[in-house]
Design a protein around this motif. Structure first.
Motif, PDB file in Angstrom:
ATOM      1  N   ASP B 164      -1.083   0.870   0.759  1.00  0.00           N
ATOM      2  CA  ASP B 164      -0.393   0.276  -0.386  1.00  0.00           C
ATOM      3  C   ASP B 164      -1.315   0.101  -1.598  1.00  0.00           C
ATOM      4  N   ALA B 165      -2.560  -0.331  -1.340  1.00  0.00           N
ATOM      5  CA  ALA B 165      -3.460  -0.645  -2.455  1.00  0.00           C
ATOM      6  C   ALA B 165      -4.090   0.605  -3.060  1.00  0.00           C
ATOM      7  N   CYS B 166      -3.995   1.725  -2.374  1.00  0.00           N
ATOM      8  CA  CYS B 166      -4.642   2.948  -2.869  1.00  0.00           C
ATOM      9  C   CYS B 166      -3.824   3.560  -3.997  1.00  0.00           C
ATOM     10  N   ILE B 167      -4.478   3.865  -5.126  1.00  0.00           N
ATOM     11  CA  ILE B 167      -3.754   4.477  -6.251  1.00  0.00           C
ATOM     12  C   ILE B 167      -4.054   5.970  -6.337  1.00  0.00           C
ATOM     13  N   ALA B 168      -4.730   6.496  -5.349  1.00  0.00           N
ATOM     14  CA  ALA B 168      -4.996   7.936  -5.263  1.00  0.00           C
ATOM     15  C   ALA B 168      -5.927   8.444  -6.349  1.00  0.00           C
ATOM     16  N   CYS B 169      -6.756   7.556  -6.919  1.00  0.00           N
ATOM     17  CA  CYS B 169      -7.616   7.972  -8.031  1.00  0.00           C
ATOM     18  C   CYS B 169      -8.710   8.927  -7.581  1.00  0.00           C
ATOM     19  N   GLY B 170      -9.104   8.807  -6.308  1.00  0.00           N
ATOM     20  CA  GLY B 170     -10.118   9.725  -5.792  1.00  0.00           C
ATOM     21  C   GLY B 170     -11.546   9.304  -6.077  1.00  0.00           C
ATOM     22  N   SER B 171     -11.757   8.082  -6.576  1.00  0.00           N
ATOM     23  CA  SER B 171     -13.120   7.621  -6.859  1.00  0.00           C
ATOM     24  C   SER B 171     -13.980   7.655  -5.601  1.00  0.00           C
ATOM     25  N   CYS B 172     -13.378   7.324  -4.466  1.00  0.00           N
ATOM     26  CA  CYS B 172     -14.119   7.292  -3.201  1.00  0.00           C
ATOM     27  C   CYS B 172     -14.636   8.682  -2.841  1.00  0.00           C
ATOM     28  N   ALA B 173     -13.771   9.691  -3.025  1.00  0.00           N
ATOM     29  CA  ALA B 173     -14.168  11.060  -2.711  1.00  0.00           C
ATOM     30  C   ALA B 173     -15.249  11.526  -3.693  1.00  0.00           C
ATOM     31  N   TYR B 174     -15.102  11.097  -4.960  1.00  0.00           N
ATOM     32  CA  TYR B 174     -16.042  11.509  -5.992  1.00  0.00           C
ATOM     33  C   TYR B 174     -17.438  10.955  -5.736  1.00  0.00           C
ATOM     34  N   ILE B 175     -17.498   9.696  -5.305  1.00  0.00           N
ATOM     35  CA  ILE B 175     -18.803   9.040  -5.167  1.00  0.00           C
ATOM     36  C   ILE B 175     -19.442   9.328  -3.808  1.00  0.00           C
ATOM     37  N   CYS B 176     -18.660   9.769  -2.833  1.00  0.00           N
ATOM     38  CA  CYS B 176     -19.189   9.989  -1.485  1.00  0.00           C
ATOM     39  C   CYS B 176     -20.314  11.025  -1.507  1.00  0.00           C
ATOM     40  N   PRO B 177     -21.521  10.639  -1.056  1.00  0.00           N
ATOM     41  CA  PRO B 177     -22.640  11.570  -1.160  1.00  0.00           C
ATOM     42  C   PRO B 177     -22.616  12.670  -0.105  1.00  0.00           C
ATOM     43  N   THR B 178     -21.780  12.537   0.908  1.00  0.00           N
ATOM     44  CA  THR B 178     -21.834  13.485   2.014  1.00  0.00           C
ATOM     45  C   THR B 178     -20.508  14.217   2.261  1.00  0.00           C
ATOM     46  N   GLU B 179     -19.582  14.052   1.333  1.00  0.00           N
ATOM     47  CA  GLU B 179     -18.256  14.679   1.465  1.00  0.00           C
ATOM     48  C   GLU B 179     -17.526  14.257   2.736  1.00  0.00           C
ATOM     49  N   ALA B 180     -17.754  13.033   3.145  1.00  0.00           N
ATOM     50  CA  ALA B 180     -17.014  12.500   4.293  1.00  0.00           C
ATOM     51  C   ALA B 180     -15.574  12.215   3.877  1.00  0.00           C
ATOM     52  N   ILE B 181     -15.391  11.904   2.604  1.00  0.00           N
ATOM     53  CA  ILE B 181     -14.038  11.730   2.055  1.00  0.00           C
ATOM     54  C   ILE B 181     -13.782  12.913   1.125  1.00  0.00           C
ATOM     55  N   LYS B 182     -12.667  13.590   1.348  1.00  0.00           N
ATOM     56  CA  LYS B 182     -12.387  14.777   0.547  1.00  0.00           C
ATOM     57  C   LYS B 182     -11.074  14.620  -0.207  1.00  0.00           C
ATOM     58  N   LEU B 183     -10.997  15.283  -1.341  1.00  0.00           N
ATOM     59  CA  LEU B 183      -9.793  15.215  -2.159  1.00  0.00           C
ATOM     60  C   LEU B 183      -9.351  16.628  -2.505  1.00  0.00           C
ATOM     61  N   GLU B 184      -8.040  16.828  -2.388  1.00  0.00           N
ATOM     62  CA  GLU B 184      -7.524  18.150  -2.695  1.00  0.00           C
ATOM     63  C   GLU B 184      -6.132  18.012  -3.301  1.00  0.00           C
ATOM     64  N   ASP B 185      -5.877  18.715  -4.412  1.00  0.00           N
ATOM     65  CA  ASP B 185      -4.537  18.739  -4.985  1.00  0.00           C
ATOM     66  C   ASP B 185      -3.867  20.041  -4.599  1.00  0.00           C
ATOM     67  N   VAL B 186      -2.770  19.910  -3.850  1.00  0.00           N
ATOM     68  CA  VAL B 186      -2.028  21.097  -3.433  1.00  0.00           C
ATOM     69  C   VAL B 186      -0.611  20.976  -3.974  1.00  0.00           C
ATOM     70  N   GLY B 187      -0.279  21.811  -4.949  1.00  0.00           N
ATOM     71  CA  GLY B 187       1.055  21.755  -5.549  1.00  0.00           C
ATOM     72  C   GLY B 187       1.303  20.380  -6.149  1.00  0.00           C
ATOM     73  N   ASP B 188       2.362  19.718  -5.670  1.00  0.00           N
ATOM     74  CA  ASP B 188       2.708  18.413  -6.240  1.00  0.00           C
ATOM     75  C   ASP B 188       2.113  17.261  -5.433  1.00  0.00           C
ATOM     76  N   THR B 189       1.143  17.566  -4.595  1.00  0.00           N
ATOM     77  CA  THR B 189       0.606  16.530  -3.704  1.00  0.00           C
ATOM     78  C   THR B 189      -0.909  16.422  -3.799  1.00  0.00           C
ATOM     79  N   ARG B 190      -1.382  15.180  -3.860  1.00  0.00           N
ATOM     80  CA  ARG B 190      -2.820  14.947  -3.742  1.00  0.00           C
ATOM     81  C   ARG B 190      -3.114  14.501  -2.313  1.00  0.00           C
ATOM     82  N   ILE B 191      -4.050  15.172  -1.674  1.00  0.00           N
ATOM     83  CA  ILE B 191      -4.392  14.833  -0.299  1.00  0.00           C
ATOM     84  C   ILE B 191      -5.809  14.253  -0.273  1.00  0.00           C
ATOM     85  N   ILE B 192      -5.915  13.037   0.206  1.00  0.00           N
ATOM     86  CA  ILE B 192      -7.235  12.421   0.388  1.00  0.00           C
ATOM     87  C   ILE B 192      -7.488  12.330   1.887  1.00  0.00           C
ATOM     88  N   THR B 193      -8.565  12.972   2.323  1.00  0.00           N
ATOM     89  CA  THR B 193      -8.863  12.997   3.747  1.00  0.00           C
ATOM     90  C   THR B 193     -10.079  12.112   4.028  1.00  0.00           C
TER      91      THR B 193
END
Lengths: 156, 241
Positions: B164-193
């Motif tokens: 609920d609190a996540c706004i999908a901004c992707g800051s976590c994926a951006y700052i992660c130094p080891t790519e443990a959190i990944k972000l991908e935009d596919v079509g109309d969907t943003r996927i944060i892994t």
């Protein structure tokens, strides 16, 4: 809203009323809530988060950090089997085995009738009494696998 | 201003500066994994360990959390430090053998392999908590936190299912130094892994050019936070007048 959820929220509300809105009280609040409800249901954590204006992730972080908190329902009686070195060499493993057999649950689990929760601890500081089983805060020392059945019956 | 010595160099630094900052200002290298200027220091990785001498007593401190003091004598690279840093990087290597940042640091510190057993070779998270800190301090949402104690510790959303609190901004994926959190935009969907979950969010489409240009939840958050008209975000930045 189900009556169960309402009951949980009322209990949490009563606890929150006794505290200032200060994140520093979070642990105390969760302790009080757990004392009342016997565990920390999801709805209770949500309510604490809302009432305290602390992010849910923070409340969840604290609730999962301490072993004293349980997010799963716990039994009416809490059994702590000491697995410390002194108890271990005096046969704590056999005691634990027998309790698990008698209750039909493993360590960290709760019986289906919500009567007993079984947990192991690493030392309760009563090594001279070992093997020790703590039932609802009462120390039962020099435990043997033969005495287990009697111990469990005494708490019914 | 206080005067202190770092690796034999007399240094002047503003009060309230950390040892790490003071050292970096004078081009003295201290390795770190959990430091980022966007968020407050946390002391998670312990790689920035230095030796401080005060009243002839030596002790090890995390330089990212220790403030400069008058007359302090600091060593950033003694034998003792090398030994402990080596141990830390070996532990990190065993935890995250595939993490690029960890590999690079190990190389730089002269550590080739770890003596410890690898438990999960695909684990990329070093538990630096940069993601949780950026979410709390910069974004202001605290959608994620570190949960569980000890060896079970990991980054997670509450109950592993409440985003609920996540706004999908992707800051976590951006700052992660080891790519443990990944972000991908596919079509109309943003996927944060994240290491233990996959979150999907709807992207807003620009009515003029048709690109999906930002997460709807993030735009709603910005509108509310800055108290601006929702019209501002009707079009994507490229199509705006």
């Amino acid at each position: 809203m189900t009556t169960e959820v309402r009951e949980i929220e009322d209990s949490v509300g009563a606890v929150l009323a006794r505290y200032q809105r200060d994140e520093g009280f979070l642990v105390s609040i969760l302790q009080d809530v757990q004392t009342k409800l016997n565990y920390l249901p999801r709805e209770a954590l949500l309510k604490v988060s809302q009432g305290m204006e602390v992010p849910l992730s923070r409340v969840y972080s604290v609730a999962t950090f301490f072993k004293a908190f349980s997010l799963k329902p716990r039994g009416r009686h809490l059994l702590h089997v000491c697995m410390g070195t002194a108890c271990h060499v005096r046969g704590a493993v056999r005691v634990l085995d027998r309790i698990e057999q008698e209750l039909g649950i493993g360590s960290g689990e709760t019986t289906r009738d919500l009567e007993y929760t079984l947990e192991t601890v690493n030392c309760v500081g009563a090594c001279a009494l070992g093997p020790v089983v703590v039932v609802d805060g009462e120390y039962a020392g020099q435990m043997t696998s033969d005495k287990v059945k009697h111990l469990l019956e005494s708490f019914d | 201003m206080v005067t202190l010595t770092i690796d034999g160099q007399r240094i002047q630094a503003e009060e309230g500066t950390t040892l790490l900052e003071a050292a970096r200002d004078h081009n003295i290298y201290i390795p770190t994994l959990c430091v980022n200027e966007a968020v407050s220091p946390y002391g998670a990785c312990r790689l920035c360990l230095v030796e401080v001498t005060k009243k002839e007593r030596q002790r090890l401190v995390a330089s990212c959390l220790y403030f400069v003091e008058e007359g302090l004598i600091v060593r950033t690279d003694s034998e003792r430090i090398a030994l402990i840093r080596g141990m830390i990087i070996e532990l990190l290597l065993a935890r995250c053998p595939k993490a690029g940042e960890v590999q690079e640091l190990a190389k730089r510190l002269g550590v080739r392999e770890s003596r410890f057993r690898v438990e999960d070779e695909n684990n990329l998270c070093v538990l630096c908590a940069l993601c949780t800190r950026v979410c709390q301090e910069v974004v202001g949402q605290s959608a994620i936190s570190l949960v569980n104690p000890g060896t079970d510790r990991e980054v997670a959303i509450p109950f592993y299912d409440n985003s609920d609190a996540c706004i999908a901004c992707g800051s976590c994926a951006y700052i992660c130094p080891t790519e443990a959190i990944k972000l991908e935009d596919v079509g109309d969907t943003r996927i944060i892994t994240m290491p233990n979950c996959r979150l999907e969010f709807k992207l807003k489409q620009c009515p003029k050019c048709g690109t999906y240009w930002a997460p709807e939840k993030q735009l709603e958050y910005m509108i509310k936070k800055a108290n601006i008209s929702p019209k501002v975000f009707d079009l994507c930045p490229d199509c705006r007048e």
